[in-house]
Design an enzyme around this catalytic site. Structure first.
Site, PDB file in Angstrom:
ATOM      1  N   GLU A   1       0.777  -1.058  -0.124  1.00  0.00           N
ATOM      2  CA  GLU A   1       0.129   0.026   0.035  1.00  0.00           C
ATOM      3  C   GLU A   1       0.922   1.319   0.093  1.00  0.00           C
ATOM      4  OE1 GLU A   1      -1.756   3.073   0.412  1.00  0.00           O
ATOM      5  OE2 GLU A   1      -1.509   2.600   2.607  1.00  0.00           O
TER       6      GLU A   1
ATOM      7  N   CYS B   1      -2.584   8.143   4.155  1.00  0.00           N
ATOM      8  CA  CYS B   1      -2.396   7.742   2.775  1.00  0.00           C
ATOM      9  C   CYS B   1      -3.913   8.001   2.347  1.00  0.00           C
ATOM     10  CB  CYS B   1      -2.084   6.353   2.387  1.00  0.00           C
ATOM     11  SG  CYS B   1      -2.884   5.357   3.330  1.00  0.00           S
TER      12      CYS B   1
END
Length: 523
Positions: A295, A329
């Site tokens: 990720e 994020c």
């Protein structure tokens, strides 16, 4: 009670309401206790059940009070990384044979203990990661959720033939089982130093693998607290090896190691792509393709049309942009607003932003420090770029305090191709752009190399339906903020250069740490 009934009974750990005085007092007491009992210690590596202290240390400090030491954490080198690999390989031979239900019990025990000590874990994050009470509490709650969810999911996978039998073939007995991969390297980020660390590690372990945990150098103490908890619940030696160290030395060494079976990484696009490149090249003696679960961040945005609840949209934009100083994020660092309501929404966003109070996380201010000096300098550099690319309406400067404080910053009138619209800043900087209509706003949203989270605000069902289909991201939210994914409810992972779309907290996540073995026996 059946396994499926147990799975359906999963509930997310509730968040603490710090508006209530008893809850606030409990957190203040936990912070005081952590300060008096847990800080300024020397923390060892943990390899094969042994403590190893090294001369070279990672000095963890409080980013909100630079005079406060959190701890001195021993730092691994290549030789110690190799020792950890051998310990993990040895432990794997027995751990892979432990029944899945028994492996799951370790996670459930850890979840129960973490729940009892919730404020202690959160307090350490307040100090080491610069999170305010609510952000730290949510981080700990998510860690507890991961432990509970993956434990139950492992049990379900182990009994999958009972719940989802294979197509029967006369004269054959067929069975599909999910077996572990081997030794994996876990590289979690600093921004969710407990939740993501726990989720990545526990998923690999409960699946029958052994791991080398290399925590982020900014937040190694909270990672050690988790590793110590797993030892407390009786996890066998060598299953989880705690080896803080340099990414360039320890990280690269283990990524290219022939015995590494998988790498689980959360962090920047640049580091993730480097790991992908290194892992793709087989090393001498390697007999498998290494699996990468990654990720790698995002440039997330919120689209607002003229039919939306503008107050709700403005609140969501500010919460998404500046929660934990934009160091997520999933942070909504872009807002794309149709021209007919553009000025109104911008005015609301600026007003809400200027109301945010900046200060020490342990005093529970809305906005705390960014994580370290490198981030601090990088964000200030982007703010200078933003002053050339848009109109500065709020913030734009270093804030007062003995730490890495930056004012929440809002730029309006930003072109979709501008750097602050395209590049991940990972700080409290919001870029606002104007679109002639909602379809153009969606096109502007999609114009990015990332694809992690997004949000669409509208009251028109036809528009919502089209947005659901055309906004290209892994996690899309309607009429709510684009941060705050819940385990089991919002499996999390993104498209494009946001990563491998490995849905953490989802029902297929554990499959990434296993390999499916089909056995067929003629009767």
């Amino acid at each position: 009670m059946s396994t499926m009934a147990k799975l359906e009974g999963f509930r997310n750990e509730p968040f603490t309401d710090f508006r209530q005085e008893p809850a606030r007092q409990a957190m203040e007491e936990a912070i005081a206790r952590v300060k008096s009992e847990e800080l300024r210690r020397e923390i060892p590596l943990r390899i094969g059940g042994r403590d190893i202290f090294t001369d070279t240390k990672i000095h963890s400090i409080n980013p909100g009070n630079l005079d406060e030491t959190i701890g001195w954490v021993s730092k691994a080198d290549r030789d110690l990384a190799e020792q950890a690999m051998q310990a993990a390989l040895e432990a794997f031979e027995s751990w892979k044979k432990v029944p899945p239900r028994e492996r799951a019990q370790y996670l459930l025990k850890a979840a129960a203990l973490m729940t009892e000590r919730k404020h202690e874990f959160s307090a350490l994050m307040v100090l080491e990661a610069g999170k305010n009470y609510a952000e730290a509490d949510a981080d700990t709650a998510e860690a507890i959720d991961f432990l509970n969810f993956y434990a139950r999911e492992m049990i379900r996978l182990s009994e999958i033939n009972e719940t989802m039998p294979l197509t029967p073939v006369p004269g054959e007995q067929n069975r599909l089982t999910y077996i572990p991969l081997g030794v994996g390297v876990i590289i979690p980020p600093w921004n969710f130093p407990l939740a993501i660390c726990v989720g990545m590690t526990s998923a690999a372990i409960v699946s029958g693998n052994t791991v080398l945990l290399k925590p982020a150098s900014n937040t190694p103490v909270i990672a050690y607290k988790f590793a110590a908890l797993m030892e407390e619940v009786g996890l066998p030696a060598g299953v989880l090896n705690f080896i803080p160290g340099s990414g360039g030395e320890v990280g690269d060494y283990l990524t290219t190691h022939p015995q590494t079976r998988f790498i689980s990484f959360t962090g920047s696009k640049e580091v993730g792509l480097r790991i992908s490149k290194l892992a793709a090249e087989p090393a001498p003696g390697q007999i498998w393709i290494k699996r990468l679960v990654a990720e790698m961040g995002g440039k997330d945005g919120i689209v607002v049309d003229e039919t939306a609840d503008l107050d709700a949209a403005a609140q969501a934009i500010v919460a998404s942009a500046f929660g934990y100083q934009g160091q997520k994020c999933s942070a909504g660092s872009r807002a794309l607003i149709v021209e007919s309501v553009y000025d109104e929404v911008v005015e609301k966003v600026v007003r809400l932003t200027k109301q945010l109070e900046i200060g020490l996380p342990e005093e529970n201010k809305a906005v705390g420090p960014v994580i370290d000096e490198a981030s601090f300098r990088k964000i200030l550099d982007y703010i200078e770029i933003g002053k050339q690319e848009g109109q500065l309406l709020a913030g734009g400067r270093q804030a007062e305090g003995n730490g890495y404080y930056i004012e929440p910053t809002v730029f309006a009138g930003v072109d979709g191709k501008a750097r602050i619209m395209q590049e991940e800043i990972f700080g409290p900087v919001l870029a606002i752009g104007q679109a002639k209509d909602w379809r153009e706003a969606i096109a502007m949203y999609n114009d990015t190399e990332f694809g992690l989270t997004g949000a669409f605000f509208s009251r028109e069902e036809d528009r919502i339906s089209e947005a659901l289909e055309t906004m290209h991201c892994g996690n899309l939210y309607i009429n709510r903020k684009c941060t705050g994914a819940l385990v089991g409810a919002h499996p999390f992972g993104g498209f494009n250069l946001s990563g491998t779309d490995s849905k953490a907290g989802g029902y297929d996540y554990l499959l990434l740490f296993t390999q499916a073995k089909l056995t067929s026996r003629k009767l």
